[in-house]
Design a protein around this motif. Structure first.
Motif, mmCIF file in Angstrom:
data_model
loop_
_atom_site.group_PDB
_atom_site.id
_atom_site.type_symbol
_atom_site.label_atom_id
_atom_site.label_comp_id
_atom_site.label_asym_id
_atom_site.label_seq_id
_atom_site.Cartn_x
_atom_site.Cartn_y
_atom_site.Cartn_z
ATOM 1 N N ARG A 6 -46.361 46.673 -91.461
ATOM 2 C CA ARG A 6 -47.661 47.204 -91.853
ATOM 3 C C ARG A 6 -48.697 46.870 -90.780
ATOM 4 N N LYS A 7 -49.623 47.801 -90.541
ATOM 5 C CA LYS A 7 -50.635 47.603 -89.500
ATOM 6 C C LYS A 7 -51.504 46.385 -89.770
ATOM 7 N N ILE A 101 -46.092 36.929 -88.505
ATOM 8 C CA ILE A 101 -46.522 37.491 -89.793
ATOM 9 C C ILE A 101 -46.517 36.420 -90.867
ATOM 10 N N LEU A 102 -45.471 35.600 -90.901
ATOM 11 C CA LEU A 102 -45.415 34.520 -91.892
ATOM 12 C C LEU A 102 -46.572 33.546 -91.706
ATOM 13 N N LEU A 103 -46.890 33.215 -90.463
ATOM 14 C CA LEU A 103 -48.031 32.334 -90.192
ATOM 15 C C LEU A 103 -49.340 32.981 -90.641
ATOM 16 N N HIS A 117 -53.491 39.343 -85.462
ATOM 17 C CA HIS A 117 -52.104 39.130 -85.030
ATOM 18 C C HIS A 117 -51.630 40.314 -84.201
ATOM 19 N N TYR A 118 -51.181 40.025 -82.995
ATOM 20 C CA TYR A 118 -50.664 41.032 -82.078
ATOM 21 C C TYR A 118 -49.264 40.635 -81.621
ATOM 22 N N ALA A 119 -48.531 41.605 -81.108
ATOM 23 C CA ALA A 119 -47.230 41.325 -80.488
ATOM 24 C C ALA A 119 -47.261 41.865 -79.075
#
Length: 358
Positions: A6-7, A101-103, A117-119
């Protein structure tokens, strides 16, 4: 970049190269890699798990979702204490995305910190995606960025990160991970070589995206590093099933005392680093390139899923442990010998033999 994430959970700073690169079988990739071709210039054919392997994965998830949740909680506490609520999570694609994502979920629920949050992609020997870094530094202060990954094997990516961050004053090369059996970072959830179940599978637990890709005929000077989207696997996507399985334990680990989730297996100091142990293993098995030594549960799993392994080493203390059942299953399926060998930092280690020596 398309994915099944999800965005609001993650923004993928990646170029979609779906259909532009033909995935290659492990044997062919291994031949090319060992003849000098960089692994980032190819995509592997994704391993299709057998029914028996999926049963092992589900059992691993059932057993290890709680320990992973404890690692998330321990790491989140360190991040808040050392970096504060303005932290921007920058996950290293693709294994770091689930950890990030969990963090993000844990920080928002229990610390009321809505971390962006980015990847981004970082590639050993090729460095970090400089266009992605420009994108981030146009929006955030350098000190806000915190790099995140799932685990540290022997520390090669951390070494790459430290080298690359010399070009970005104020950006910390520190790496936050759920598991650091190599003892090379201070931002960790546990030092134990725990099984992070997402390492057991490829794209089907990673938002249906490939590992990252960099080749000049497809990735232009202004492009992000690339990744492919495996939309044909949508019916098999388990990305959120994994995240939810871990996330369901967040209330439990939050309620536990700080001492209870400080570490899964205590903080008993292990002499030396993971890289030093990997070098010792390479010497013992007459392997000239330490990059062919892949220590730890996560890295051993990757070797069995994506490379051409020679054999798997397992410390005798863990030869009957459930954490390694998926390792034994994959080794059996691929006819790879599993041998007992004394390990200090790790429960297992995958070895890739030079093809010319096989």
């Amino acid at each position: 970049m398309r994915s099944t994430y999800r965005k609001e959970d993650v923004v993928l700073l990646l170029k979609d190269i779906t259909g532009l690169v033909t995935p290659q079988p492990a044997q062919e990739r291994e031949r090319l890699i060992q003849s000098g071709r960089h692994y980032c210039e190819m995509l592997p054919v994704e391993y299709v798990p057998t029914q028996q392997y999926m049963q092992v994965y589900k059992e691993a998830l059932r057993i290890y979702a709680l320990p992973v949740a404890r690692a998330v909680a321990g790491l989140a506490e360190k991040i808040m204490r050392e970096r504060g609520p303005e932290t921007v999570l920058v996950s290293l694609a693709r294994a770091g995305i689930a950890a990030g994502i969990l963090l993000k979920w844990y920080l928002k629920t229990y610390y009321h910190a809505d971390a962006a949050h980015y990847a981004v992609s970082i590639i050993r020997g090729r460095g970090i995606d400089r266009n992605a870094m420009r994108y981030l530094l146009a929006r955030y202060e350098p000190h806000q960025l915190l790099f995140v990954d799932g685990w540290i094997g022997k520390g090669a990516i951390l070494k790459e990160l430290k080298k690359e961050m010399a070009a970005y004053p104020g950006v910390s090369p520190q790496l936050a991970v759920l598991a650091d059996p190599a003892w090379v970072t201070e931002l960790y959830g546990t030092r134990e070589d725990i099984l992070i179940p997402s390492s057991c599978l490829n794209s089907t637990v990673s938002g249906l995206i490939s590992r990252t890709f960099l080749r000049s005929d497809i990735i232009g000077p202004d492009d992000f590093h690339g990744a492919a989207y495996y939309g044909q696997l949508k019916g098999s996507d388990l990305s959120y099933a994994f995240l939810d399985a871990v996330g369901q334990y967040f209330p439990k680990v939050w309620a536990e005392s700080e001492e209870a989730h400080k570490n899964l297996a205590g903080e008993k100091q292990i002499l030396g680093t993971g890289m030093e142990e990997a070098s010792e293993i390479a010497q013992a098995f007459q392997i000239s390139d330490v990059n062919l030594v892949k220590p730890g549960i996560g890295e051993t799993t990757r070797v069995l899923l994506r490379r051409v392994p020679w054999q798997v080493l397992v410390d005798a203390r863990w030869k009957d442990n459930q954490a390694l059942r998926h390792i034994f299953r994959l080794a059996q399926e691929k006819d790879v010998p599993v041998v007992c060998y004394p390990l200090k930092h790790y429960k297992c280690c995958g070895l890739i033999q030079k093809l010319s020596d096989i």
